[in-house]
Scaffold this motif. Structure first.
Motif, PDB file in Angstrom:
ATOM      1  N   ASP A  92       0.810  -1.218   0.000  1.00 36.23           N
ATOM      2  CA  ASP A  92       0.000   0.000   0.000  1.00 36.23           C
ATOM      3  C   ASP A  92       0.844   1.270   0.000  1.00 36.23           C
ATOM      4  O   ASP A  92       0.619   2.171  -0.800  1.00 36.23           O
ATOM      5  CB  ASP A  92      -0.953   0.015   1.199  1.00 36.23           C
ATOM      6  CG  ASP A  92      -2.052  -1.031   1.071  1.00 36.23           C
ATOM      7  OD1 ASP A  92      -2.306  -1.522  -0.043  1.00 36.23           O
ATOM      8  OD2 ASP A  92      -2.669  -1.356   2.107  1.00 36.23           O
ATOM      9  N   ARG A 110       1.644  -6.076   3.976  1.00 39.32           N
ATOM     10  CA  ARG A 110       1.512  -4.687   4.402  1.00 39.32           C
ATOM     11  C   ARG A 110       2.278  -4.442   5.694  1.00 39.32           C
ATOM     12  O   ARG A 110       2.418  -5.341   6.511  1.00 39.32           O
ATOM     13  CB  ARG A 110       0.038  -4.347   4.653  1.00 39.32           C
ATOM     14  CG  ARG A 110      -0.828  -4.378   3.424  1.00 39.32           C
ATOM     15  CD  ARG A 110      -2.295  -4.092   3.771  1.00 39.32           C
ATOM     16  NE  ARG A 110      -3.088  -4.035   2.561  1.00 39.32           N
ATOM     17  CZ  ARG A 110      -3.626  -5.109   1.995  1.00 39.32           C
ATOM     18  NH1 ARG A 110      -3.487  -6.294   2.530  1.00 39.32           N
ATOM     19  NH2 ARG A 110      -4.323  -4.981   0.877  1.00 39.32           N
ATOM     20  N   GLN A 115      -1.868  -2.452   7.402  1.00 41.23           N
ATOM     21  CA  GLN A 115      -2.675  -3.637   7.681  1.00 41.23           C
ATOM     22  C   GLN A 115      -3.843  -3.279   8.596  1.00 41.23           C
ATOM     23  O   GLN A 115      -4.975  -3.707   8.367  1.00 41.23           O
ATOM     24  CB  GLN A 115      -1.830  -4.746   8.320  1.00 41.23           C
ATOM     25  CG  GLN A 115      -2.595  -6.041   8.559  1.00 41.23           C
ATOM     26  CD  GLN A 115      -3.061  -6.712   7.273  1.00 41.23           C
ATOM     27  OE1 GLN A 115      -2.363  -6.698   6.267  1.00 41.23           O
ATOM     28  NE2 GLN A 115      -4.232  -7.304   7.299  1.00 41.23           N
ATOM     29  N   LYS A 117      -5.230  -0.316   8.902  1.00 38.46           N
ATOM     30  CA  LYS A 117      -6.150   0.499   8.100  1.00 38.46           C
ATOM     31  C   LYS A 117      -6.986  -0.402   7.182  1.00 38.46           C
ATOM     32  O   LYS A 117      -8.197  -0.221   7.054  1.00 38.46           O
ATOM     33  CB  LYS A 117      -5.356   1.506   7.278  1.00 38.46           C
ATOM     34  CG  LYS A 117      -6.223   2.519   6.558  1.00 38.46           C
ATOM     35  CD  LYS A 117      -5.454   3.426   5.609  1.00 38.46           C
ATOM     36  CE  LYS A 117      -4.197   3.992   6.193  1.00 38.46           C
ATOM     37  NZ  LYS A 117      -3.470   4.872   5.251  1.00 38.46           N
ATOM     38  N   TYR A 118      -6.344  -1.380   6.564  1.00 36.32           N
ATOM     39  CA  TYR A 118      -7.037  -2.315   5.670  1.00 36.32           C
ATOM     40  C   TYR A 118      -8.113  -3.089   6.437  1.00 36.32           C
ATOM     41  O   TYR A 118      -9.242  -3.236   5.974  1.00 36.32           O
ATOM     42  CB  TYR A 118      -6.024  -3.275   5.039  1.00 36.32           C
ATOM     43  CG  TYR A 118      -6.646  -4.359   4.201  1.00 36.32           C
ATOM     44  CD1 TYR A 118      -6.979  -4.128   2.870  1.00 36.32           C
ATOM     45  CD2 TYR A 118      -6.907  -5.614   4.738  1.00 36.32           C
ATOM     46  CE1 TYR A 118      -7.563  -5.113   2.099  1.00 36.32           C
ATOM     47  CE2 TYR A 118      -7.490  -6.611   3.970  1.00 36.32           C
ATOM     48  CZ  TYR A 118      -7.812  -6.359   2.658  1.00 36.32           C
ATOM     49  OH  TYR A 118      -8.402  -7.335   1.905  1.00 36.32           O
ATOM     50  N   GLU A 119      -7.754  -3.593   7.612  1.00 35.11           N
ATOM     51  CA  GLU A 119      -8.704  -4.370   8.404  1.00 35.11           C
ATOM     52  C   GLU A 119      -9.891  -3.517   8.849  1.00 35.11           C
ATOM     53  O   GLU A 119     -11.034  -3.982   8.826  1.00 35.11           O
ATOM     54  CB  GLU A 119      -8.001  -5.001   9.600  1.00 35.11           C
ATOM     55  CG  GLU A 119      -7.074  -6.127   9.199  1.00 35.11           C
ATOM     56  CD  GLU A 119      -6.266  -6.706  10.348  1.00 35.11           C
ATOM     57  OE1 GLU A 119      -6.501  -6.308  11.522  1.00 35.11           O
ATOM     58  OE2 GLU A 119      -5.404  -7.573  10.085  1.00 35.11           O
ATOM     59  N   ARG A 120      -9.631  -2.283   9.244  1.00 39.51           N
ATOM     60  CA  ARG A 120     -10.735  -1.386   9.651  1.00 39.51           C
ATOM     61  C   ARG A 120     -11.655  -1.101   8.470  1.00 39.51           C
ATOM     62  O   ARG A 120     -12.878  -1.141   8.596  1.00 39.51           O
ATOM     63  CB  ARG A 120     -10.187  -0.078  10.209  1.00 39.51           C
ATOM     64  CG  ARG A 120      -9.766  -0.147  11.652  1.00 39.51           C
ATOM     65  CD  ARG A 120      -9.513   1.228  12.242  1.00 39.51           C
ATOM     66  NE  ARG A 120      -8.554   2.026  11.495  1.00 39.51           N
ATOM     67  CZ  ARG A 120      -7.234   1.987  11.644  1.00 39.51           C
ATOM     68  NH1 ARG A 120      -6.699   1.177  12.529  1.00 39.51           N
ATOM     69  NH2 ARG A 120      -6.445   2.742  10.912  1.00 39.51           N
ATOM     70  N   SER A 121     -11.073  -0.831   7.309  1.00 38.48           N
ATOM     71  CA  SER A 121     -11.886  -0.475   6.153  1.00 38.48           C
ATOM     72  C   SER A 121     -12.667  -1.658   5.581  1.00 38.48           C
ATOM     73  O   SER A 121     -13.656  -1.462   4.898  1.00 38.48           O
ATOM     74  CB  SER A 121     -11.019   0.151   5.063  1.00 38.48           C
ATOM     75  OG  SER A 121     -10.169  -0.819   4.477  1.00 38.48           O
ATOM     76  N   HIS A 122     -12.229  -2.876   5.895  1.00 37.89           N
ATOM     77  CA  HIS A 122     -12.918  -4.070   5.406  1.00 37.89           C
ATOM     78  C   HIS A 122     -13.718  -4.774   6.502  1.00 37.89           C
ATOM     79  O   HIS A 122     -14.156  -5.912   6.330  1.00 37.89           O
ATOM     80  CB  HIS A 122     -11.911  -5.036   4.775  1.00 37.89           C
ATOM     81  CG  HIS A 122     -11.422  -4.569   3.450  1.00 37.89           C
ATOM     82  ND1 HIS A 122     -10.406  -3.645   3.319  1.00 37.89           N
ATOM     83  CD2 HIS A 122     -11.825  -4.868   2.188  1.00 37.89           C
ATOM     84  CE1 HIS A 122     -10.191  -3.411   2.034  1.00 37.89           C
ATOM     85  NE2 HIS A 122     -11.037  -4.121   1.331  1.00 37.89           N
ATOM     86  N   GLY A 123     -13.867  -4.103   7.648  1.00 39.00           N
ATOM     87  CA  GLY A 123     -14.654  -4.680   8.736  1.00 39.00           C
ATOM     88  C   GLY A 123     -14.014  -5.904   9.366  1.00 39.00           C
ATOM     89  O   GLY A 123     -14.720  -6.753   9.906  1.00 39.00           O
ATOM     90  N   LEU A 124     -12.709  -6.010   9.306  1.00 38.40           N
ATOM     91  CA  LEU A 124     -12.009  -7.172   9.839  1.00 38.40           C
ATOM     92  C   LEU A 124     -11.417  -6.901  11.211  1.00 38.40           C
ATOM     93  O   LEU A 124     -10.992  -7.826  11.892  1.00 38.40           O
ATOM     94  CB  LEU A 124     -10.893  -7.606   8.888  1.00 38.40           C
ATOM     95  CG  LEU A 124     -11.317  -7.934   7.459  1.00 38.40           C
ATOM     96  CD1 LEU A 124     -10.109  -8.160   6.577  1.00 38.40           C
ATOM     97  CD2 LEU A 124     -12.242  -9.125   7.441  1.00 38.40           C
TER      98      LEU A 124
END
Length: 126
Positions: A92, A110, A115, A117-124
């Motif tokens: 990223d 990542r 990582q 940020k990715y998890e927050r944005s994908h609901g993970l």
């Protein structure tokens, strides 16, 4: 990252891949795929309780299959990044991923910040 470090991670990823494929084969009884495993469960169902149990087992197998296929995809992607010369760089933001993170998770694509940020944005995120 030095060529020696990259080679060490490549070896670790290749071993993880081989172990995962062996585990998948063992869980499936050799060459059994999803359809064959589901059919085997259906063959064992002779009463309603057995059908419910078989359905639960089938769903668990499908979930494990999906998890293992996702893990395999992560490993393959990391091996592709090694081949392409970008292994160890965040996909990223491009910063170098710390060696400690790669040692803990060699397939990491990542840095920690990206990582999260990715998890927050994908609901993970938990």
């Amino acid at each position: 990252m030095t060529p020696q470090q990259t080679q060490a991670f490549r070896s670790q990823l290749e071993q993880q891949r081989a172990d995962l494929l062996a585990r998948i084969r063992a869980q499936r009884g050799g060459a059994l795929g999803r359809a064959e495993a589901a059919a085997a469960h259906m063959d064992r169902t002779d009463v309603d309780d057995s059908r419910v149990q078989a359905a639960i087992e089938r769903e668990a197998e499908f979930a494990m299959d999906e998890h293992e296929l996702a893990e395999l995809a992560l490993i393959d992607a990391a091996l592709e990044r090694i081949a392409g010369g970008s292994y160890g760089q965040c996909i990223d933001c491009g910063v170098d991923i710390p060696a400690a993170r790669l040692q803990a998770a060699p397939a990491a694509a990542r840095c920690i910040a990206c990582q999260e940020k990715y998890e927050r944005s994908h609901g993970l995120a938990v």
